[in-house]
Design a protein around this motif. Structure first.
Motif, PDB file in Angstrom:
ATOM      1  N   PHE A   1       8.564  68.367   6.735  1.00 44.23           N
ATOM      2  CA  PHE A   1       8.973  68.975   7.759  1.00 44.23           C
ATOM      3  C   PHE A   1      10.321  69.934   6.533  1.00 44.23           C
ATOM      4  N   THR A   2       9.892  70.338   7.117  1.00 45.27           N
ATOM      5  CA  THR A   2      10.683  72.501   6.051  1.00 45.27           C
ATOM      6  C   THR A   2      11.761  72.883   6.829  1.00 45.27           C
ATOM      7  N   THR A   3      12.586  72.967   6.353  1.00 48.43           N
ATOM      8  CA  THR A   3      14.014  73.998   7.017  1.00 48.43           C
ATOM      9  C   THR A   3      13.444  75.474   7.106  1.00 48.43           C
ATOM     10  N   HIS A   4      12.614  76.111   6.680  1.00 52.67           N
ATOM     11  CA  HIS A   4      13.157  77.533   6.408  1.00 52.67           C
ATOM     12  C   HIS A   4      11.448  78.616   6.651  1.00 52.67           C
ATOM     13  N   PHE A   5      10.425  77.123   6.386  1.00 51.79           N
ATOM     14  CA  PHE A   5       8.585  77.731   7.048  1.00 51.79           C
ATOM     15  C   PHE A   5       9.042  78.242   8.239  1.00 51.79           C
ATOM     16  N   GLY A   6       8.366  79.370   8.183  1.00 50.20           N
ATOM     17  CA  GLY A   6       7.403  80.085   9.726  1.00 50.20           C
ATOM     18  C   GLY A   6       7.173  79.131  10.249  1.00 50.20           C
ATOM     19  N   ASP A   7       6.135  79.582  11.369  1.00 48.63           N
ATOM     20  CA  ASP A   7       5.118  79.394  11.748  1.00 48.63           C
ATOM     21  C   ASP A   7       5.236  77.810  12.018  1.00 48.63           C
ATOM     22  N   SER A   8       4.763  76.765  12.351  1.00 46.23           N
ATOM     23  CA  SER A   8       5.445  75.654  13.098  1.00 46.23           C
ATOM     24  C   SER A   8       6.008  74.957  12.161  1.00 46.23           C
ATOM     25  N   SER A   9       6.528  75.089  10.859  1.00 45.57           N
ATOM     26  CA  SER A   9       7.093  74.573   9.947  1.00 45.57           C
ATOM     27  C   SER A   9       7.366  73.262   9.380  1.00 45.57           C
ATOM     28  N   VAL A  10       5.796  73.203   9.720  1.00 45.48           N
ATOM     29  CA  VAL A  10       5.309  71.126   9.058  1.00 45.48           C
ATOM     30  C   VAL A  10       3.659  71.234   8.800  1.00 45.48           C
ATOM     31  N   GLY A  11       3.568  70.693   7.438  1.00 41.37           N
ATOM     32  CA  GLY A  11       2.390  70.663   6.722  1.00 41.37           C
ATOM     33  C   GLY A  11       2.018  69.611   5.945  1.00 41.37           C
ATOM     34  N   LYS A  12       1.125  70.002   5.765  1.00 42.74           N
ATOM     35  CA  LYS A  12       0.325  69.058   4.359  1.00 42.74           C
ATOM     36  C   LYS A  12       0.024  69.706   3.234  1.00 42.74           C
ATOM     37  N   VAL A  13       0.850  67.818   2.043  1.00 38.53           N
ATOM     38  CA  VAL A  13       0.548  69.350   0.853  1.00 38.53           C
ATOM     39  C   VAL A  13      -0.772  68.261   0.113  1.00 38.53           C
TER      40      VAL A  13
ATOM     41  N   ARG B   1      -3.398  68.359  -3.551  1.00 38.49           N
ATOM     42  CA  ARG B   1      -3.023  68.083  -5.208  1.00 38.49           C
ATOM     43  C   ARG B   1      -4.352  68.880  -5.557  1.00 38.49           C
ATOM     44  N   HIS B   2      -4.417  70.078  -6.340  1.00 42.55           N
ATOM     45  CA  HIS B   2      -5.662  70.288  -6.406  1.00 42.55           C
ATOM     46  C   HIS B   2      -5.889  70.160  -8.638  1.00 42.55           C
ATOM     47  N   ALA B   3      -6.456  70.854  -8.838  1.00 43.64           N
ATOM     48  CA  ALA B   3      -6.258  70.625 -10.800  1.00 43.64           C
ATOM     49  C   ALA B   3      -5.062  71.861 -11.129  1.00 43.64           C
ATOM     50  N   HIS B   4      -4.964  72.307 -10.380  1.00 46.18           N
ATOM     51  CA  HIS B   4      -4.266  72.940 -10.965  1.00 46.18           C
ATOM     52  C   HIS B   4      -2.562  73.686 -10.779  1.00 46.18           C
ATOM     53  N   GLY B   5      -2.394  72.031  -9.491  1.00 49.24           N
ATOM     54  CA  GLY B   5      -1.224  72.176  -9.193  1.00 49.24           C
ATOM     55  C   GLY B   5      -1.640  71.698  -7.534  1.00 49.24           C
ATOM     56  N   PHE B   6      -0.324  72.429  -6.322  1.00 52.38           N
ATOM     57  CA  PHE B   6      -0.267  71.667  -5.312  1.00 52.38           C
ATOM     58  C   PHE B   6      -0.830  72.690  -4.474  1.00 52.38           C
ATOM     59  N   ASP B   7      -1.103  72.668  -3.128  1.00 54.93           N
ATOM     60  CA  ASP B   7      -1.379  73.344  -1.776  1.00 54.93           C
ATOM     61  C   ASP B   7      -0.762  73.025  -0.350  1.00 54.93           C
ATOM     62  N   TRP B   8      -0.369  74.171  -0.079  1.00 53.17           N
ATOM     63  CA  TRP B   8       0.267  73.716   1.379  1.00 53.17           C
ATOM     64  C   TRP B   8      -0.637  74.002   2.762  1.00 53.17           C
ATOM     65  N   GLN B   9      -1.072  73.730   3.966  1.00 51.20           N
ATOM     66  CA  GLN B   9      -1.789  73.568   4.859  1.00 51.20           C
ATOM     67  C   GLN B   9      -0.630  72.900   6.267  1.00 51.20           C
ATOM     68  N   PHE B  10      -0.730  74.545   6.807  1.00 52.03           N
ATOM     69  CA  PHE B  10       0.436  74.339   8.057  1.00 52.03           C
ATOM     70  C   PHE B  10      -0.320  73.278   8.799  1.00 52.03           C
ATOM     71  N   ILE B  11       0.637  72.647   9.560  1.00 47.07           N
ATOM     72  CA  ILE B  11      -0.079  71.388  10.664  1.00 47.07           C
ATOM     73  C   ILE B  11       0.841  72.429  12.068  1.00 47.07           C
ATOM     74  N   GLN B  12      -0.186  71.754  13.288  1.00 49.74           N
ATOM     75  CA  GLN B  12       0.377  72.679  14.214  1.00 49.74           C
ATOM     76  C   GLN B  12       0.643  71.314  15.084  1.00 49.74           C
ATOM     77  N   GLY B  13       1.962  70.858  16.055  1.00 51.27           N
ATOM     78  CA  GLY B  13       2.073  70.028  16.746  1.00 51.27           C
ATOM     79  C   GLY B  13       1.835  70.450  17.975  1.00 51.27           C
ATOM     80  N   VAL B  14       2.229  69.658  19.148  1.00 52.84           N
ATOM     81  CA  VAL B  14       1.876  69.856  20.540  1.00 52.84           C
ATOM     82  C   VAL B  14       3.296  70.382  20.677  1.00 52.84           C
ATOM     83  N   ARG B  15       2.992  70.975  22.164  1.00 52.93           N
ATOM     84  CA  ARG B  15       4.309  71.817  22.983  1.00 52.93           C
ATOM     85  C   ARG B  15       4.037  71.394  24.186  1.00 52.93           C
ATOM     86  N   LEU B  16       5.846  70.525  24.480  1.00 52.11           N
ATOM     87  CA  LEU B  16       6.885  70.033  24.976  1.00 52.11           C
ATOM     88  C   LEU B  16       7.600  70.544  25.632  1.00 52.11           C
TER      89      LEU B  16
END
Length: 314
Positions: free
Chosen positions: A285-297, A299-314
């Motif tokens: 859970f990030t404080t300044h990313f746009g979109d959902s602001s939430v994601g998964k990290v 690991r790959h051979a050269h570092g790390f990557d980010w994928q946004f995860i969408q929540g449910v709208r309540l």
């Protein structure tokens, strides 16, 4: 009817409560040390919710996280706040945002908040700690314990009242000399009223546990910045604070934002936080990313990557 992004981690319900949408962020201003062309290219990877393709501007957010556990209602960071005097930071100056109404809309009244956990003491993370009552600042959440770093408190107190102690605290932190200081006035209107009301609990940031929440030491953006984790039923939520300001930093993790006070330590903590998120398989859970602001990290051979995860709208 307003809806809110909601996520579930074990028994915890986590809700994003927005304050400010930052849709016109200049890349060169936020990341002045980076190569503008390379940063712009990297920023496009996460789509239009993170980058305005037409104007070449970043999309960010300022928000707070409500965490509802079976036993507590918790607020992690409190955004920027209304009526604060921030003349040198026009974006934050004398706001009039319906943040408390949004809290009420997700079923959280100020009286119902048990804990306020602060990753650090910057203006856009502590503003709703207090609200203006007449001519004085009073705690917004009258029944809450506000948890934050003892070192952050001592440093900001010294900057405000005891300048002769500043260098000693910096040496004790051991993360170098800052390239700038925190914004003026924040300590006085958003931290001191909490202390004067005896609602503060100051802690050492080193895997300290408070009611199931663990504070992980990730200094650099501020002198004693923390990331905060919660594990429930084998699932982990990790609240990053200001480890990163935009996902493009996954492509260039050596790049600091202009707001990072201790540059080398901020870089080191960024790598630590990415590793921690990957090892814990945490929902971040990030404080300044746009979109959902939430994601998964990942690991790959050269570092790390980010994928946004969408929540449910309540």
């Amino acid at each position: 009817m307003t809806t809110f992004d909601t996520f579930f981690v074990g028994d915890a319900r986590i809700i994003k409560v927005p304050e400010l949408a930052l849709d016109t962020v200049d890349i060169a201003q936020l990341f002045p040390e980076g190569d503008l062309q390379a940063l712009s290219k990297d920023a496009t990877h996460w789509g239009e919710q993170s980058f305005d393709f037409e104007r070449g501007l970043l999309r960010q957010s300022i928000h707070a996280w409500v965490v509802q556990t079976p036993t507590h209602t918790v607020l992690i960071d409190t955004a920027t706040g209304n009526d604060k005097q921030r003349p040198t930071a026009p974006l934050f100056h004398q706001l009039e945002e319906p943040f408390l109404e949004r809290l009420q809309a997700v079923g959280v009244s100020p009286d119902s908040v048990d804990l306020v956990l602060l990753t650090h003491l910057h203006a856009d993370h502590v503003g709703w700690n207090t609200k203006l009552q007449g001519e004085r600042w009073a705690p917004t959440f009258p029944n809450a314990h506000y948890i934050f770093s003892e070192r952050e408190y001592a440093y900001n107190l010294a900057l405000s009242h005891e300048r002769t102690a500043v260098e000693s605290i910096q040496r004790q932190a051991g993360i170098g000399t800052p390239r700038h200081e925190p914004l003026d006035g924040v300590f006085e209107d958003s931290i001191m009223p909490i202390v004067e009301a005896d609602q503060d609990q100051r802690i050492v940031i080193d895997n300290t546990e408070i009611e199931g929440f663990f504070f992980h030491s990730t200094p650099g953006h501020s002198i004693d910045h923390a990331s905060i984790s919660l594990t429930s039923r084998g699932e982990t939520a990790l609240f990053w604070g200001d480890i990163m300001h935009h996902p493009l930093q996954f492509r260039q993790p050596e790049i600091n934002s202009i707001y990072c006070e201790f540059p080398q330590a901020a870089q080191q903590s960024r790598h630590k936080a990415m590793h921690l998120a990957s090892v814990l398989d945490a929902l971040v859970f990030t404080t300044h990313f746009g979109d959902s602001s939430v994601g998964k990290v990942s690991r790959h051979a050269h570092g790390f990557d980010w994928q946004f995860i969408q929540g449910v709208r309540l």
